[in-house]
Design an enzyme around this catalytic site. Structure first.
Site, short mmCIF file in Angstrom:
data_model
loop_
_atom_site.label_atom_id
_atom_site.label_comp_id
_atom_site.label_asym_id
_atom_site.label_seq_id
_atom_site.Cartn_x
_atom_site.Cartn_y
_atom_site.Cartn_z
N CYS A 47 0.90 -1.19 0.04
CA CYS A 47 -0.09 -0.02 -0.09
C CYS A 47 0.60 1.34 -0.02
O CYS A 47 0.73 1.96 -0.89
CB CYS A 47 -0.94 -0.04 1.12
SG CYS A 47 -1.92 1.48 1.52
N HIS A 103 -2.61 6.96 4.55
CA HIS A 103 -1.49 5.82 4.74
C HIS A 103 -0.23 6.10 4.32
O HIS A 103 0.57 5.58 3.93
CB HIS A 103 -1.98 4.42 4.28
CG HIS A 103 -1.01 3.23 4.95
ND1 HIS A 103 -1.28 1.90 4.50
CD2 HIS A 103 -0.35 3.29 5.93
CE1 HIS A 103 -0.73 1.18 5.20
NE2 HIS A 103 -0.03 1.94 6.27
#
Length: 476
Positions: A47, A103
């Protein structure tokens, strides 16, 4: 143009209808078939690396984020001296808004989305959480226990009031709201809307109504199918908001996954590709991606030129009229003419990564480059992998009732060479048959490694404990 950038989380190559899946994605399929499908398009295996390259146009080796994700308790972030996509778009007159998963670091105020170029932000800062409660739990070293906290923010403030609201639907509603308010209050200003869904990352959770279309024996896979279909509905609702408000005719939509499907964690699938999320095999990195826009000169075809997630940074900025020549150190290429006018891709090679912190595997070769290090590189049709690429099995979706083909390679093996144009499923290693190509690829890895900045991966910080910050994740 207005820019709608949609990122799905852990969406596998075989998890969309237009790639032959049983999973129903009518809105995504329609956008893909009436747009341009990117079929030689790559993201990163996990990610944070994909999102950091999307936002900066730079390889991991040039941001210090070569290793793993940014953990929720870790004082780490995309370096502040690297301009982010929304910052440059804002400088060029755009209204910039984000909904969904960040993130990219949150340990201090300066690295939050609102301080990295977004006029508004609604979403969560860490990597995964409960879809309904919006709580994230994790083991914090030093605390000797699992700690939990709410991770949901409206701009800088914690939103405590959404328990029970499924995040895919919540984020779609917030995105639609951004579009409608923009159309009323700023109709003459271009809009940049970044929608980063939590779907379809684990845990597998979805309202029961989305399970009804599926008769899949594997319960985890059935849940995953429902999650994808709910996200597909959300994509349809957001694009409908652009059409209803009259913004659509001047909008470019980019859709991408952040990495391959996670076979183990939530029954995502990348069949017939080898490997899955976390891996340097094609199943971990060959991404689902497409572009749709009334501004395309032609559409309805696949593009097979080499493309990478880092390419969106210069491509979208050039579409926006920004001067990217003043931004040094970019690894991305402007691929718009390849997409819209069917020109050859300017990208001829792609560094997937060089990770000096990943545990080494095997023995050295008679070459200056240390093949025990986890790395992968694509040059033309050829791809080299060194070190430990993660499990390389071929896993069919459960509904096919076929057996998994296990990884055939011994744990000591640490060099592979494939012609991925002729062999996209990576069945035939050419490292012995083509020693000249192998040496050329190793030389290139050595040259890339010479440009790498030090890897930044600090220890977890006990001060990050959400229990010490009112029960929510946030800067400490």
């Amino acid at each position: 143009p207005n820019i709608l950038l949609i990122v799905a989380d852990d969406l596998g190559h075989h998890d969309v209808g237009y790639h032959g899946s049983v999973i129903k994605t009518p809105n995504i399929d329609h956008l893909a078939y009436t747009g341009v499908r990117l079929e030689n398009y790559y993201v990163q295996p996990i990610c944070t690396p994909s999102r950091s390259q999307l936002m900066t146009g730079r390889y991991q080796i040039h941001t210090g984020l070569q290793h793993n994700i940014i953990n929720p308790f870790q004082p780490n972030a995309v370096p502040l001296d690297l301009p982010m996509l929304p910052e440059v778009l804002k400088q060029n007159g755009y209204s910039t808004h984000m909904v969904g998963k960040w993130h990219l670091g949150f340990y201090k105020d300066e690295v939050l989305p609102m301080n990295r170029g977004f006029d508004s932000y609604y979403g969560y800062l860490t990597g995964s959480e409960d879809y309904f409660t919006h709580r994230r739990c994790g083991a914090l070293p030093g605390a000797n226990k699992t700690v939990c906290g709410i991770d949901l923010r409206n701009d800088f403030e914690v939103d405590w009031n959404q328990t029970g609201k499924y995040s895919t639907q919540l984020f779609a509603e917030k995105a639609e709201d951004v579009v409608r308010k923009h159309a009323v209050h700023q109709p003459d200003q271009p809009l940049f809307l970044y929608v980063a869904f939590q779907a379809v990352h684990a845990p597998n959770q979805v309202p029961n109504e989305y399970l009804k279309p599926y008769d899949i024996d594997d319960p985890k896979r059935r849940l995953l199918a429902g999650m994808v279909t709910c996200m597909d509905e959300a994509v349809g609702n957001i694009t409908a908001a652009f059409k209803d408000t009259g913004l659509w005719d001047n909008t470019v939509v980019v859709f991408t996954t952040d990495n391959g499907g996670d076979v183990n964690e939530n029954s995502g699938n990348n069949w017939p590709l080898r490997g899955w999320k976390h891996s340097l095999w094609e199943g971990g990195m060959r991404g689902v991606g497409f572009v749709n826009s009334p501004l395309l000169k032609s559409f309805g075809y696949p593009v097979n030129g080499l493309m990478h997630v880092s390419d969106w940074f210069p491509t979208l900025l050039n579409l926006a009229g920004a001067n990217t020549s003043s931004i040094s150190g970019l690894d991305g290429h402007d691929i718009w003419k390849s997409i819209a006018e069917r020109e050859d891709s300017p990208r001829k090679e792609l560094l997937h990564n060089i990770d000096p912190l990943y545990p080494p595997r095997g023995s050295k070769l008679n070459h200056t480059y240390d093949v025990r290090v986890r790395s992968a590189l694509r040059v033309g049709d050829f791809k080299i992998i060194t070190g430990d690429p993660f499990t390389g099995s071929w896993v069919p979706p459960p509904e096919y009732h076929k057996k998994t083909i296990p990884d055939p390679d011994p744990r000591s093996k640490n060099v592979w060479l494939f012609n991925v144009h002729e062999d996209p499923c990576e069945t035939t290693d050419l490292s012995v048959a083509l020693p000249g190509v192998l040496t050329m690829m190793l030389d290139k890895l050595l040259a890339y490694n010479a440009t790498a900045v030090p890897c930044v991966f600090p220890d977890d910080d006990p001060r990050s404990n959400p229990e010490e910050h009112g029960g929510a994740f946030g800067p400490w």
